[in-house]
Design a protein around this motif. Sequence first.
Motif, short mmCIF file in Angstrom:
data_model
loop_
_atom_site.label_atom_id
_atom_site.label_comp_id
_atom_site.label_asym_id
_atom_site.label_seq_id
_atom_site.Cartn_x
_atom_site.Cartn_y
_atom_site.Cartn_z
N GLY A 172 41.96 64.21 0.99
CA GLY A 172 40.58 64.50 0.63
C GLY A 172 39.83 63.26 0.14
N LYS A 173 40.41 62.08 0.39
CA LYS A 173 39.71 60.85 0.02
C LYS A 173 39.12 60.24 1.28
N PRO A 174 37.81 60.17 1.36
CA PRO A 174 37.25 59.58 2.57
C PRO A 174 37.66 58.11 2.68
N ALA A 175 38.09 57.72 3.87
CA ALA A 175 38.54 56.34 4.05
C ALA A 175 38.36 55.94 5.50
N HIS A 176 38.14 54.68 5.71
CA HIS A 176 38.15 54.19 7.09
C HIS A 176 38.90 52.88 7.15
N LEU A 177 39.32 52.58 8.36
CA LEU A 177 40.16 51.40 8.56
C LEU A 177 39.35 50.29 9.23
N VAL A 178 39.49 49.10 8.69
CA VAL A 178 38.88 47.93 9.32
C VAL A 178 40.02 47.05 9.80
N THR A 179 40.01 46.72 11.08
CA THR A 179 41.09 45.86 11.58
C THR A 179 40.54 44.50 11.96
N ILE A 180 41.34 43.50 11.69
CA ILE A 180 40.96 42.11 11.97
C ILE A 180 42.11 41.45 12.72
N GLY A 181 41.77 40.67 13.70
CA GLY A 181 42.80 39.91 14.42
C GLY A 181 43.67 40.77 15.30
N ASP B 96 31.50 52.37 -3.11
CA ASP B 96 31.22 53.28 -2.00
C ASP B 96 32.24 54.41 -2.07
N PRO B 97 31.79 55.66 -2.02
CA PRO B 97 32.77 56.75 -2.10
C PRO B 97 33.82 56.69 -0.99
N ALA C 231 37.12 60.09 -4.49
CA ALA C 231 35.72 59.75 -4.23
C ALA C 231 34.91 59.74 -5.52
N ALA C 232 35.16 60.71 -6.38
CA ALA C 232 34.40 60.81 -7.63
C ALA C 232 34.65 59.57 -8.49
#
Lengths: 128, 825
Positions: B478-487, B528-529, B519-520
């Motif tokens: 329930g934790k909003p998250a996104h992945l950033v990939t490099i290389g 950023d949440p 998020a809270a």
Amino acid sequence: MSLKENLRVMVVDDMSVSRALISQSLEEIGIRHFATESDSGAVLGKLATSPVHLVISDMNMPGLSGLDLLAALRGNTATQKIGFILITGTPSPEVLKRGQELGLNNLIRKPFTAATVKTAIERVVGPL
Amino acid sequence: MSMQSIRDTFFEECEDLLEALAEGLARMETGEADSECLNAVFRAVHSIKGGAGAFALSDLVAFAHRFETVLDEIRSDRLDLSDEVMHVLLRSADHLADQVEAAREERSIDEEVTAAFLVNLGTCLGDAGFEAPAADEDFGFSAITLDFGASPGLPAFELPDLGFAGPEFPVTDHPRPDLSHPDPRTSGSGATAAPALADLTPDKKTSAPRHRIRFIPWPQFYSNGHDPLVLITSLAAPGELEIRPDLSSLPEFAEFDPAKPCLAWDILVASHLPEATVEAHFEFVRGLCELSVAPEITPAPAPENPAVALPWPAPLPEPLVEPLTIQSRAPEPEQVVISPPAGPPPDAVIETSALPPEKDTPRDATGEGAGALLRRRLPKSEDDAEGRGPKPTLRVDLERVDRLINAVGELIINQAMIEQSVTDLSLPADTEIISHTEDYRLLARDLQEAVMAIRAQPVKPLFQRMSRIVREAAEATGKPAHLVTIGESTEVDKTVVERLADPLTHMIRNAVDHGLESAAARVAAGKDPEGTIRLSAAHRSGSVIITISDDGGGLDRNRILAKAISRGLVAEGAELSDAEIDNLLFLPGFSTAEKISNLSGRGVGLDVVKNAVGALGGRIAISSTLGSGSEFTISLPLTLAVMDGMVISVAGQTMVIPIASVIETIRPTAADLHLLGTSDRLLSIRGRFLPMIDVAECLGFGRRDPAQASLALLVETDAQAHCALMVDAVLDQRQVVIKGLDSNYGAIPGVSAATVLGDGQIALILDTEALTSNMSGLINGRNGANYLPPAAGATAAPASQSFQPLAARAQALPQPQTGAPHAIH
């Protein structure tokens, strides 16, 4: 010499699986002279220099789609008479309409069998 | 091709398609997707569906069909790409991958799961709904039968077999120009004209002045192996060339001499090329042909009979030397049409016909009259098409590559042996064999690098899988998250990529589950949440660095320490540095999560990750800042087969230490060595005290007088701590082939693998990590001490006994014989 021994076919599909499946069907039918090409753009040049009787092309391809390829072939004197069979899963009315406008010779629906391919070819070139 | 192998190809292709799908969806998610990207995404799903249909994978077809329908709606702007839709698409792509995997393994997937995804996709469409796949066989499409020509009996089919790639194939009923010469085609010489194609590209004259090149190859030109096509077409960019063959010298059929070239060319090339450049282009055929370069002159009006009176009726010059030998190749078949990668698009034709008529006049004069003037036309967009196409690749069975790698490994060992033998001969330095062996060494190294490159794979597919893990973890916690990939394009050995999947999955889950705050809490902290997980890969001095970082709360060191103390991992009241506390996480059985979540708390701790990384010859480190996140850094060797090692001598044994871990070598004086307590030693270097480890002692060769230590190797440990390894001598620095011991012999504590040296001797490769792991003195007995004697207890009998046999074991390993398979592979 029978028709199927002389018929020259170019198979155009970006997916090697589809190319293999079409090739397999053609072999099963007994068509000996066929080549395959994955790049619908590159095939235009090839067909202009060494034309074939029949092109069997997939619809969905990167770059030129099957119908784009057909349009390009029809727009070139050297290739405009080439027979063209489009392979597609579910042809939309737009595809059908454009195909008819461009003088598409026939359609083969996916999934196909050697028998359906044969029928489709025969409708274009006559009994094999 | 059997059906089974086509099926295999299908699944291989599916992998590529799923990768393309994931990539396209990622671009859609960031809002940078153009229509080509949408098309590619659609095509990927569509192609999977098409292939699946052929193998009667009906579940897959049904799901792909609905997926594709939604994508089609988006592609044609009938459906907005909202966040919800995007989410459904991403999850559907995941499910599609699962389905493909299931189909490959010929197991079925839970229908309810698929049904749920289908419902989700259906919700996206709203009222539009799904049309069932059309059932009518003929689509109401009536086939058009081909007309192969006016004459009955399909004359085109009665031709002898010209070979499929033949230059001419008269399907068209285009009339051939009436050449006064007999058609050379009938001679079967292969010197066929392609006049039928002559006017397929309508010529147009550019108004710019051009060079006219007259080019007549002599027999020597061909016997030297030159190719006029290549020579001419490489002269200038397509579109800047106008090439006109001169057929006027073609003899009567009866007089045809296969060894005598008859063709000449007139080439018009845009004059922005300096004349000297043009001449330089023909530099290599000077003396093999007649060549003249001149500014273009408007030629005389076309003669009435174009074939007889060509504008350039110059006869072929007599060859200066009559060919005495049979030429290696017949005169080049006239290749009039230089096939462009694509025909002229309709718009180009329109453009041509729209030209002012006066511009057509010279064309009529020079070209059309003869019916042979052609112009290569290549619209700009076609260049793009070429660049866009996939790189030609070859799928090779991994086993074959591994065989090759094995062979190269043996070759390198063999090379080292030969070099050793040559050195032993003590030949004078200018002896040829010495330079030959030097060349051999370089070649062997080149070969090894090239072979390793075959196994190298970009980490992209691995990273793409991780974005799925983040999605799932975010959903589960329930934790909003996104992945950033490099290389993503960083290349790593295939085995590394494969074996990193599990540790990475684990760490990514950890990062979401333990790393990120709720998020809270994030909003309260002014963040950023939505949490960000960063995954990056890069090459750094012969290793690959992979970092996993989160922007969460960072490690709570007080809690970690408290936990470690409560678990008895650390003595109460112990003072640990931040780095030491962080490294507690890697201890077996350590878990900080307040309650074990069913996501990452699966009884596998970071120690498993550490072991997996260690098994790949890599190292892992943590850094963390309270409040702003943690970062895990994995550093891995580029390849598992070969490494650069330092050959050292310890207690009379030759051993190898990975050069990557050695920072410097020091020859300490007695004054630099300090005793700590009764047995521990410290090395004083530039004002710092470093723990000193006697390698011989660690490996059970017995303890020596520290003062005798002749050499210290400064090495860096995982926790970025430095320590000094005491060895007897450094003998060499060389590339060594890593031969695993685990399958042939068994794991040896403190030794990671073995190698075969040039003299045929087997040398053990030291595991510096294991050797130094007992240096974190406060974590006594937990880490590494189960096989390394505690520094203070080196004389303790059990420890010594368990290590004593190592020296003997190394000796007992079978010695390899040149040419025979080694006992260690």
